[in-house]
Design an enzyme around this catalytic site. Structure first.
Site, PDB file in Angstrom:
ATOM      1  N   HIS A 187      45.486  -0.539 -10.665  1.00  0.00           N
ATOM      2  CA  HIS A 187      45.349  -0.936  -9.268  1.00  0.00           C
ATOM      3  C   HIS A 187      44.324  -0.058  -8.545  1.00  0.00           C
ATOM      4  CE1 HIS A 187      46.583  -2.674  -5.567  1.00  0.00           C
ATOM      5  NE2 HIS A 187      46.542  -1.466  -5.053  1.00  0.00           N
ATOM      6  N   ARG A 320      46.058 -17.451  -5.458  1.00  0.00           N
ATOM      7  CA  ARG A 320      47.059 -17.178  -6.492  1.00  0.00           C
ATOM      8  C   ARG A 320      48.412 -16.988  -5.816  1.00  0.00           C
ATOM      9  NH1 ARG A 320      46.683 -12.000 -10.272  1.00  0.00           N
ATOM     10  NH2 ARG A 320      47.274 -10.862  -8.415  1.00  0.00           N
ATOM     11  N   GLU A 409      46.782 -14.994 -18.843  1.00  0.00           N
ATOM     12  CA  GLU A 409      46.909 -13.536 -18.906  1.00  0.00           C
ATOM     13  C   GLU A 409      47.764 -13.101 -20.084  1.00  0.00           C
ATOM     14  OE1 GLU A 409      47.100 -11.838 -14.686  1.00  0.00           O
ATOM     15  OE2 GLU A 409      48.584 -13.434 -14.642  1.00  0.00           O
ATOM     16  N   ASN A 432      42.509  -8.534 -17.120  1.00  0.00           N
ATOM     17  CA  ASN A 432      43.174  -7.230 -17.031  1.00  0.00           C
ATOM     18  C   ASN A 432      44.511  -7.277 -17.771  1.00  0.00           C
ATOM     19  OD1 ASN A 432      41.096  -6.814 -15.228  1.00  0.00           O
ATOM     20  ND2 ASN A 432      42.363  -7.122 -13.412  1.00  0.00           N
ATOM     21  N   ARG A 443      47.956  -1.036 -18.821  1.00  0.00           N
ATOM     22  CA  ARG A 443      46.682  -0.967 -18.108  1.00  0.00           C
ATOM     23  C   ARG A 443      46.598   0.233 -17.166  1.00  0.00           C
ATOM     24  NH1 ARG A 443      46.968  -6.362 -14.313  1.00  0.00           N
ATOM     25  NH2 ARG A 443      45.561  -5.286 -12.909  1.00  0.00           N
ATOM     26  N   CYS A 486      38.699 -14.061 -13.675  1.00  0.00           N
ATOM     27  CA  CYS A 486      38.855 -13.349 -12.407  1.00  0.00           C
ATOM     28  C   CYS A 486      39.356 -11.925 -12.623  1.00  0.00           C
ATOM     29  CB  CYS A 486      39.778 -14.102 -11.453  1.00  0.00           C
ATOM     30  SG  CYS A 486      41.453 -14.233 -12.065  1.00  0.00           S
TER      31      CYS A 486
END
Ligand code: PEP
Ligand code: MG
Length: 561
Positions: A187, A320, A409, A432, A443, A486
């Protein structure tokens, strides 16, 4: 000049004075007021401190915009809650506790009461502790928690930043960001890129940097130089303007590749409009929900969505739906007790567990869409199966939202794209999370940065599989099933032509990256993109893939990338 190394996550060079994130506010000792002390006066100090902290938070909310302003206003409201001051002053008057100890205990008593009444609410508890720490710091003269405000531009050094902290980062004051923890798609990294702040994460030795020393941060090379020479500082201080974007993404042979922006609120939408983004490829709506004890009302959601849609009148905006859970827990949605939250009830799974919440969000998106002329597309996060995709599309259709798609994802979704895209009308690769789940590498862990890269050929093969599935679904549906990216991969100017070569038709990124990505694509033909994709897919590992593509794209050096 000595150097520390880390993972480069947001490009640019900046030199400045280090300001470290304040350490946690220590628990005040269990001490009583001295006999001679005036309990009334001590209780009054609490009321005063609460007033000062509330006023300070509101003043900062006034100066902030978007999510930061909302978070600060919500924290100010928590601080002004009369129950806290009432309980703390009673402890001073009745038990002779020191004001700081009384505030500490009163906060805990309130948290215990809430939990007894309606269970553990992570955000509410965290907010209450944050407010407690601010009041205690005010009473004891300690450093307040949160992003420091030294009154001059600075390089922020931290262990890591919580989402609530990053929301209050001021890009005008924060010259660069250095963290000891965090991965390339954490983040913190995403926010730094969105704000155009040079950043290096997972820096070994960041904890040795001290307040007041000058450092030179290179967010492209992943280095932090201590005691840089005056010449190096002078060069870094010259601002490096972002490359301008023409407003239209195309390859050298004229094929249109939509270049879109990732946004989270009106402030970031305005930044995206200012640099000429063709639209929005990812509107992360969860930022409206984070940091608050309750779901925002239908009216508030409608207003917030509409403000972003209005900014992009006539253009495409991919909204989203709420992606809560895992690293973005919400007190009214997430089960704080999950042993593996990244593999738990998050994203669309949380929506399935709380369909009423999804209904309200879709109703708000539909109302906002009806009031603007933006082309509204809606997509669900964390879809794993065709049944989940169908369920989501049916809900969207019931609200009149016909452009309903999914994020890819989860590796299973990439491999099932053909079936997922039967009903879903588009897909957007969230590289990601796709990287995290493909490589089984958190991540947020800087120590796993070499695994956590979308350059991993295994990840690229899943991108290729998604595009292939979309082609098959398009023929079956007699209509196109576009696939975008994205995740942060879209904003990597070296990877962008590879993604296009794999069959991706739109790229959505931090607005600051649009110019570089646009410039590389404009000099690369579609055929060349395909060759680059072939090179990357055939590589044995991430470093080889990147090296091969770089070597085959000399324009990168000419563009200084
Ligand atoms: C992704 O996972 O790539 C993505 C775009 O979603 P987020 O980063 O918000 O999880
Ligand atoms: Mg994701």
């Amino acid at each position: 000049m000595t150097s520390l190394r880390g993972v480069p996550v947001s490009p640019g060079r900046a030199a400045g004075v280090v300001v470290t994130m304040p350490p946690p506010v220590p628990e005040p000792p269990l001490a009583r007021l001295p006999e001679s002390a005036d309990a009334e006066e001590a209780a009054h100090r609490i009321t005063q401190a609460v007033r000062t902290v509330t006023a300070d938070l509101l003043e900062r909310a006034d100066r902030a915009a978007g999510t930061a302003a909302d978070l600060l206003t919500a924290t100010a409201a928590r601080c002004a809650d009369p129950a806290l001051a009432r309980c703390a002053t009673a402890l001073v008057r009745e038990r002779g506790e020191t004001p700081e100890r009384a505030v500490w205990e009163a906060t805990q008593a309130l948290i215990d009461q809430w939990e007894a009444a309606d269970g553990h609410h992570l955000d509410r508890t965290r907010d209450a502790r944050h407010v407690r720490d601010r009041i205690v710091a005010e009473l004891t003269g300690g450093r307040p928690p949160g992003i420091p405000e030294p009154g001059h531009p600075f390089v922020l050094v931290a262990h890591d930043l919580a989402p609530a902290d990053t929301a209050t980062l001021d890009p005008a004051q924060t010259l660069a960001l250095v963290t000891e923890s965090g991965g390339p798609t954490s983040h913190t990294a995403i926010v730094a890129r969105a704000l155009g702040i040079p950043a290096v994460v997972a820096v070994d030795g960041a904890d040795r940097l001290t307040d007041g020393e000058t450092v030179l941060v290179d967010g492209s090379a992943g280095t932090v130089h201590r005691r840089p020479s005056a010449e190096a500082v002078a060069v870094a201080t010259v601002t490096h303007p972002f490359r301008e974007f023409s407003g239209h993404g195309r390859t050298a042979d004229g094929a249109h590749v939509e270049l879109l922006a990732n946004v989270a609120d009106l402030a970031s939408a305005k930044a995206a409009v200012a640099v000429g983004a063709e639209g929005v490829g990812l509107f992360r709506t969860e930022f409206l929900f984070l940091g608050r004890a309750e779901e925002p009302s239908l009216a508030e959601q409608t207003r917030a969505y509409r403000s972003v849609l209005d900014a992009f009148g006539g253009r495409k905006v991919v909204v989203r739906t709420l992606d809560a859970g895992a690293d973005r827990p919400l007190p009214y949605l997430s089960d704080g007790g999950e042993p593996n939250p990244a593999l738990g009830v998050r994203g669309l799974r949380a929506a399935a567990a709380h369909p009423d919440l999804l209904e309200r969000q879709l109703a708000a998106i539909a109302a906002a869409a009806a009031a603007t002329d933006a082309q509204v597309w809606v997509m669900a996060p964390m879809v794993a199966t065709a049944d989940e995709a169908d369920w989501f599309v049916a809900h969207c259709t019931a609200h009149g939202l016909d452009r309903a798609g999914v994020m890819i994802e989860v590796p299973a979704a990439a491999l099932a794209a053909r079936w997922i895209l039967d009903r879903a009308t588009f897909a957007s690769l969230g590289t990601n999370d796709l990287t995290q789940y493909t490589m089984a590498a958190d991540r947020d862990l800087g120590s796993l940065a070499t695994l956590s890269t979308p350059w991993q050929p295994a990840v690229l093969r899943l991108v290729a599989a998604t595009c292939e599935g979309a082609r098959d679904a398009s023929s079956a549906a007699s209509g196109p099933r576009p696939v975008g990216v994205c995740g942060e991969a879209a904003g990597d100017p070296v990877l962008a032509p590879v993604l296009v070569g794999l069959g991706v038709t739109s790229l959505s990124m931090a607005p600051a990256a649009l110019g570089d990505v646009g410039a590389v694509l404009a000099t690369t033909t579609t055929e060349r993109c395909r060759e680059l994709a072939h090179l990357a897919l055939g590589a044995r590992d991430a470093a080889t893939a990147r090296g091969a593509v770089r070597a085959a794209l000399p324009v990168l050096d000419r563009l200084g990338l």
